[in-house]
Design a protein around this motif. Sequence first.
Motif, PDB file in Angstrom:
ATOM      1  N   VAL A 197      28.474  46.098  -6.212  1.00 32.12           N
ATOM      2  CA  VAL A 197      28.611  45.908  -4.761  1.00 32.12           C
ATOM      3  C   VAL A 197      27.563  44.917  -4.260  1.00 32.12           C
ATOM      4  CG1 VAL A 197      28.593  47.057  -2.497  1.00 32.12           C
ATOM      5  CG2 VAL A 197      29.355  48.321  -4.521  1.00 32.12           C
ATOM      6  N   LEU A 198      28.005  43.922  -3.499  1.00 32.34           N
ATOM      7  CA  LEU A 198      27.073  43.003  -2.830  1.00 32.34           C
ATOM      8  C   LEU A 198      26.919  43.449  -1.381  1.00 32.34           C
ATOM      9  CD1 LEU A 198      25.338  40.422  -2.728  1.00 32.34           C
ATOM     10  CD2 LEU A 198      27.417  39.166  -2.103  1.00 32.34           C
ATOM     11  N   ASP A 199      25.682  43.757  -0.996  1.00 32.92           N
ATOM     12  CA  ASP A 199      25.376  44.175   0.381  1.00 32.92           C
ATOM     13  C   ASP A 199      24.789  42.959   1.104  1.00 32.92           C
ATOM     14  OD1 ASP A 199      24.659  45.471   2.691  1.00 32.92           O
ATOM     15  OD2 ASP A 199      23.195  46.823   1.744  1.00 32.92           O
ATOM     16  N   VAL A 200      25.622  42.338   1.924  1.00 32.48           N
ATOM     17  CA  VAL A 200      25.238  41.102   2.627  1.00 32.48           C
ATOM     18  C   VAL A 200      24.572  41.493   3.954  1.00 32.48           C
ATOM     19  CG1 VAL A 200      26.125  38.967   3.634  1.00 32.48           C
ATOM     20  CG2 VAL A 200      27.161  39.867   1.549  1.00 32.48           C
ATOM     21  N   ALA A 201      23.449  40.816   4.274  1.00 35.53           N
ATOM     22  CA  ALA A 201      22.630  41.225   5.433  1.00 35.53           C
ATOM     23  C   ALA A 201      22.227  42.684   5.235  1.00 35.53           C
ATOM     24  CB  ALA A 201      23.356  41.008   6.758  1.00 35.53           C
ATOM     25  N   CYS A 202      21.663  42.954   4.063  1.00 32.60           N
ATOM     26  CA  CYS A 202      21.375  44.332   3.655  1.00 32.60           C
ATOM     27  C   CYS A 202      20.280  44.976   4.482  1.00 32.60           C
ATOM     28  CB  CYS A 202      21.013  44.376   2.173  1.00 32.60           C
ATOM     29  SG  CYS A 202      19.538  43.413   1.760  1.00 32.60           S
ATOM     30  N   VAL A 215      32.245  43.826  -1.529  1.00 33.28           N
ATOM     31  CA  VAL A 215      31.237  43.150  -0.706  1.00 33.28           C
ATOM     32  C   VAL A 215      31.220  43.891   0.622  1.00 33.28           C
ATOM     33  CG1 VAL A 215      30.652  40.995   0.457  1.00 33.28           C
ATOM     34  CG2 VAL A 215      31.648  40.917  -1.829  1.00 33.28           C
ATOM     35  N   ILE A 216      30.014  44.177   1.112  1.00 36.23           N
ATOM     36  CA  ILE A 216      29.921  44.899   2.391  1.00 36.23           C
ATOM     37  C   ILE A 216      28.943  44.177   3.306  1.00 36.23           C
ATOM     38  CG2 ILE A 216      28.129  46.502   1.524  1.00 36.23           C
ATOM     39  CD1 ILE A 216      29.588  48.728   3.153  1.00 36.23           C
ATOM     40  N   ILE A 217      29.281  44.092   4.570  1.00 34.63           N
ATOM     41  CA  ILE A 217      28.357  43.515   5.564  1.00 34.63           C
ATOM     42  C   ILE A 217      28.424  44.415   6.797  1.00 34.63           C
ATOM     43  CG2 ILE A 217      30.093  41.730   6.177  1.00 34.63           C
ATOM     44  CD1 ILE A 217      27.582  39.974   7.014  1.00 34.63           C
ATOM     45  N   VAL A 218      27.302  45.038   7.105  1.00 34.76           N
ATOM     46  CA  VAL A 218      27.256  46.046   8.176  1.00 34.76           C
ATOM     47  C   VAL A 218      26.216  45.641   9.220  1.00 34.76           C
ATOM     48  CG1 VAL A 218      26.807  48.474   8.690  1.00 34.76           C
ATOM     49  CG2 VAL A 218      27.848  47.863   6.521  1.00 34.76           C
ATOM     50  N   CYS A 255      34.322  44.758   2.956  1.00 38.28           N
ATOM     51  CA  CYS A 255      34.176  45.699   4.079  1.00 38.28           C
ATOM     52  C   CYS A 255      33.254  45.084   5.128  1.00 38.28           C
ATOM     53  CB  CYS A 255      33.580  47.003   3.538  1.00 38.28           C
ATOM     54  SG  CYS A 255      33.278  48.231   4.808  1.00 38.28           S
ATOM     55  N   MET A 256      33.740  44.985   6.354  1.00 37.25           N
ATOM     56  CA  MET A 256      32.990  44.308   7.428  1.00 37.25           C
ATOM     57  C   MET A 256      32.985  45.185   8.676  1.00 37.25           C
ATOM     58  SD  MET A 256      34.986  40.721   6.821  1.00 37.25           S
ATOM     59  CE  MET A 256      36.455  41.581   6.301  1.00 37.25           C
ATOM     60  N   THR A 257      31.918  45.077   9.458  1.00 35.82           N
ATOM     61  CA  THR A 257      31.892  45.804  10.736  1.00 35.82           C
ATOM     62  C   THR A 257      31.530  44.849  11.858  1.00 35.82           C
ATOM     63  OG1 THR A 257      29.528  46.383  10.822  1.00 35.82           O
ATOM     64  CG2 THR A 257      30.941  47.812   9.486  1.00 35.82           C
ATOM     65  N   THR A 258      31.991  45.205  13.048  1.00 32.10           N
ATOM     66  CA  THR A 258      31.495  44.500  14.240  1.00 32.10           C
ATOM     67  C   THR A 258      31.500  45.478  15.415  1.00 32.10           C
ATOM     68  OG1 THR A 258      31.541  42.392  15.430  1.00 32.10           O
ATOM     69  CG2 THR A 258      33.656  43.523  15.207  1.00 32.10           C
ATOM     70  N   ARG A 259      30.882  45.050  16.512  1.00 36.98           N
ATOM     71  CA  ARG A 259      30.847  45.885  17.727  1.00 36.98           C
ATOM     72  C   ARG A 259      31.945  45.434  18.681  1.00 36.98           C
ATOM     73  NH1 ARG A 259      26.881  44.071  20.246  1.00 36.98           N
ATOM     74  NH2 ARG A 259      25.649  42.862  18.794  1.00 36.98           N
ATOM     75  N   SER A 260      32.451  46.388  19.493  1.00 43.27           N
ATOM     76  CA  SER A 260      33.461  45.991  20.480  1.00 43.27           C
ATOM     77  C   SER A 260      32.941  46.132  21.913  1.00 43.27           C
ATOM     78  CB  SER A 260      34.748  46.797  20.339  1.00 43.27           C
ATOM     79  OG  SER A 260      34.748  47.661  19.271  1.00 43.27           O
ATOM     80  N   ASN A 261      31.646  46.040  22.092  1.00 42.56           N
ATOM     81  CA  ASN A 261      31.115  46.077  23.468  1.00 42.56           C
ATOM     82  C   ASN A 261      31.339  44.728  24.154  1.00 42.56           C
ATOM     83  OD1 ASN A 261      29.191  45.164  21.540  1.00 42.56           O
ATOM     84  ND2 ASN A 261      27.678  45.063  23.181  1.00 42.56           N
ATOM     85  N   THR A 262      31.242  44.749  25.470  1.00 40.90           N
ATOM     86  CA  THR A 262      31.629  43.588  26.276  1.00 40.90           C
ATOM     87  C   THR A 262      30.998  42.283  25.790  1.00 40.90           C
ATOM     88  OG1 THR A 262      31.451  45.197  28.041  1.00 40.90           O
ATOM     89  CG2 THR A 262      31.971  42.948  28.697  1.00 40.90           C
ATOM     90  N   SER A 263      29.710  42.305  25.498  1.00 38.51           N
ATOM     91  CA  SER A 263      29.043  41.041  25.174  1.00 38.51           C
ATOM     92  C   SER A 263      29.463  40.489  23.808  1.00 38.51           C
ATOM     93  CB  SER A 263      27.519  41.211  25.215  1.00 38.51           C
ATOM     94  OG  SER A 263      27.146  42.116  24.212  1.00 38.51           O
ATOM     95  N   ASN A 264      30.127  41.330  23.010  1.00 37.99           N
ATOM     96  CA  ASN A 264      30.524  40.866  21.667  1.00 37.99           C
ATOM     97  C   ASN A 264      32.034  40.604  21.557  1.00 37.99           C
ATOM     98  OD1 ASN A 264      29.396  40.308  18.998  1.00 37.99           O
ATOM     99  ND2 ASN A 264      30.671  42.006  18.272  1.00 37.99           N
ATOM    100  N   LEU A 265      32.748  40.707  22.672  1.00 40.31           N
ATOM    101  CA  LEU A 265      34.218  40.619  22.592  1.00 40.31           C
ATOM    102  C   LEU A 265      34.719  39.251  22.142  1.00 40.31           C
ATOM    103  CD1 LEU A 265      35.470  42.793  25.581  1.00 40.31           C
ATOM    104  CD2 LEU A 265      35.475  43.332  23.137  1.00 40.31           C
ATOM    105  N   LYS A 266      34.057  38.195  22.593  1.00 42.27           N
ATOM    106  CA  LYS A 266      34.472  36.839  22.203  1.00 42.27           C
ATOM    107  C   LYS A 266      34.260  36.667  20.689  1.00 42.27           C
ATOM    108  CE  LYS A 266      34.937  32.201  22.550  1.00 42.27           C
ATOM    109  NZ  LYS A 266      35.097  31.876  21.156  1.00 42.27           N
ATOM    110  N   TYR A 267      33.083  37.102  20.225  1.00 40.09           N
ATOM    111  CA  TYR A 267      32.798  37.014  18.790  1.00 40.09           C
ATOM    112  C   TYR A 267      33.840  37.819  18.002  1.00 40.09           C
ATOM    113  CZ  TYR A 267      30.421  37.366  14.311  1.00 40.09           C
ATOM    114  OH  TYR A 267      30.130  37.288  12.961  1.00 40.09           O
TER     115      TYR A 267
END
Length: 237
Positions: A70-75, A134-137, A164-176
């Motif tokens: 497993v590669l942990d990116v931005a570990c 590969v995981i990036i959290v 496996c990737m994660t992101t936030r869905s709060n207002t300031s991150n919606l465009k991203y």
Amino acid sequence: MADCGRGLQQVRNIIAAAHKDCSVLEKLQFYDQWATQYEEDVSILDYKAPHLAALALASVCPLNRESKLVLDVACGTGRAAEELKRCGFTLFHGLDGSAGMLEVAKKKTLYQDLKHGMLGHEQLPYDSDKYDAVIIVGALSDGQVPVSLLPELLRVSKAGGLVCMTTRSNTSNLKYKADLEEEMSSLQSKGFWEQVLVQEVEQWEKATSEKEIAKESDYISGVIYIYRKIPDPSTGS
Ligand SMILES: C[S@@+](CC[C@H](N)C(=O)[O-])C[C@H]1O[C@@H](n2cnc3c(N)ncnc32)[C@H](O)[C@@H]1O
């Protein structure tokens, strides 16, 4: 950084400072300073992403987890690898742009290889078709790791490997988040990977910006995505 025993408001102030308009290099310097206090602070925020992402990855990787590389990116300090270990994974490589965060990760002796490097503008320092997963959290978000990293996550994965990737869905991150999902779909429509799982999480972590605390609940939401790399029909990899 300041000493222990911080309250939620203090942690919110620290994160707000981290999310202010600054260059990626300034952000990484911020992580360097925050490293020894990071885990205590994110636990005050009830940051569940590493735990939830590890469970999600384990759910789509039912067999022989102990032999999957497993590669942990931005570990960071190694939270994702810790959680993956609880699920039976044992082989970890990690990469992060903050030497301070890596120093904390190194002490956990979870990773067989740890590298320092910037994400998003250059190739990852790994061979193609190397990793089973590969995981990036916690790093695919506005002002951190650009969406341009995705083809690299795919390149270093083995055929049939999981990303496996994660992101936030709060207002300031919606465009991203919209840009991220567009890139994910584009790679899928080109036949490079297929979506395996999308998990929306209502209570991702406690909100940090005043605006979001007032508007939403005490928590912001987030998403976990898992894709499987499709073998190249011409080479089988
Ligand atoms: C919120 S922390 C997440 C760390 C870990 N994955 C976790 O969930 O606890 C974000 C990490 O991404 C790293 N990071 C952010 N942007 C980066 C970039 N452009 N290049 C390299 N590392 C980056 C930071 O150094 C930090 O360790």
